[in-house]
Scaffold this motif. Structure first.
Motif, mmCIF file in Angstrom:
data_model
loop_
_atom_site.group_PDB
_atom_site.id
_atom_site.type_symbol
_atom_site.label_atom_id
_atom_site.label_comp_id
_atom_site.label_asym_id
_atom_site.label_seq_id
_atom_site.Cartn_x
_atom_site.Cartn_y
_atom_site.Cartn_z
ATOM 1 N N LYS B 105 -13.427 19.649 -3.817
ATOM 2 C CA LYS B 105 -12.268 18.928 -3.278
ATOM 3 C C LYS B 105 -11.002 19.242 -4.041
ATOM 4 N N GLY B 106 -11.144 19.774 -5.229
ATOM 5 C CA GLY B 106 -9.966 20.105 -6.009
ATOM 6 C C GLY B 106 -9.541 19.010 -6.957
ATOM 7 N N THR B 107 -8.849 19.412 -8.004
ATOM 8 C CA THR B 107 -8.259 18.474 -8.966
ATOM 9 C C THR B 107 -6.770 18.729 -9.013
ATOM 10 N N MET B 108 -6.005 17.649 -8.889
ATOM 11 C CA MET B 108 -4.561 17.785 -8.979
ATOM 12 C C MET B 108 -4.141 17.769 -10.441
ATOM 13 N N LEU B 109 -3.328 18.738 -10.801
ATOM 14 C CA LEU B 109 -2.785 18.826 -12.158
ATOM 15 C C LEU B 109 -1.291 18.519 -12.114
ATOM 16 N N LEU B 110 -0.859 17.615 -12.975
ATOM 17 C CA LEU B 110 0.564 17.290 -13.081
ATOM 18 C C LEU B 110 1.001 17.560 -14.512
ATOM 19 N N VAL B 111 1.942 18.484 -14.656
ATOM 20 C CA VAL B 111 2.451 18.837 -15.976
ATOM 21 C C VAL B 111 3.856 18.266 -16.115
#
Lengths: 114, 113
Positions: B105-111
């Motif tokens: 499903k994916g992982t959201m990355l927020l930098v």
């Protein structure tokens, strides 16, 4: 290299109409093309696999009469959603494979059925 | 049944840190494991492919590991930047079919800057 395009990028249609989505590999010949569907916050779900000149192989639960796939050449595959209904609204993405493993994805087509 | 698990919660990190994303799978013997980046409303973009007989692969700031005993892949982005913010998808290819992919499903990355 390895660019895949899709057309249209966005389409809104009335319930009961048919919609055709094109997928093209612009700078390579694709041995195989794939069609996926993605609902919001969900993973890509493979719908069908197609090879040029042969019938598409559909995944379990995907109606082949509803989602018509034509793979006319090594650079073009089309997906036609026939008699579309609101539950068909989704993000449709195609990909093309040059060889083993790696797939190159198109930008996707957002279909909204009213 | 085959299952691919990625962290469903978004990963928030500070710019400059290393981001590590996890992909676990069960009931599967993949020949290839791939990582893709997907931005909102766009198709996935291929990043890295690692084969079952490879332990680690690198590409610029990206590093992927593949542990077939643990049935796990780790995806690292070093010196992360706000432009790395996206959803990262893990995908597996079975031994029997070289191109068919099954996605997590994916992982959201927020930098954050």
């Amino acid at each position: 290299g390895a660019v895949v395009s899709q057309h249209p990028s966005r389409v809104i249609c009335k319930s009961g109409t048919s919609v055709k989505i094109e997928c093209r590999s612009l700078d390579f010949q694709a041995t195989t093309m794939f069609w996926y569907r993605q609902f919001p916050k969900k993973s890509l779900m493979l719908m069908a696999t197609s090879n040029e000149g042969s019938k598409a192989t559909y995944e379990q639960g995907v109606e082949k009469d509803k989602f018509l796939i034509n793979h006319a050449s090594l650079t073009l595959s089309t997906l036609t959603v026939t008699s579309a209904h609101p539950e068909d609204s989704s993000f449709y993405i195609c990909s093309a494979a040059k060889g083993a493993g790696e797939q190159f994805f198109g930008p996707g087509t957002r279909l909204t059925v009213l | 049944s085959q299952k691919i698990e990625q962290n469903s919660e978004a990963l928030n990190i500070q710019e400059g840190k290393t981001a590590t994303l996890t992909c676990n799978y069960t009931n599967y013997s993949p020949a290839y494991l791939q990582w893709y980046r997907q931005d909102p409303g766009r198709g996935p973009v291929f990043l890295l492919l690692i084969r079952e007989n490879e332990k680690e692969k690198r590409k610029e700031r990206l590093k992927v590991t593949f542990d077939t005993t643990l049935k796990q892949s780790l995806f690292h982005i070093t010196a992360s930047q706000p432009a790395d913010s996206a959803t990262y998808l893990c995908a597996l290819s079975p031994s029997s079919g070289y191109s068919t992919l099954t996605f997590g499903k994916g992982t959201m990355l927020l930098v954050s800057p």
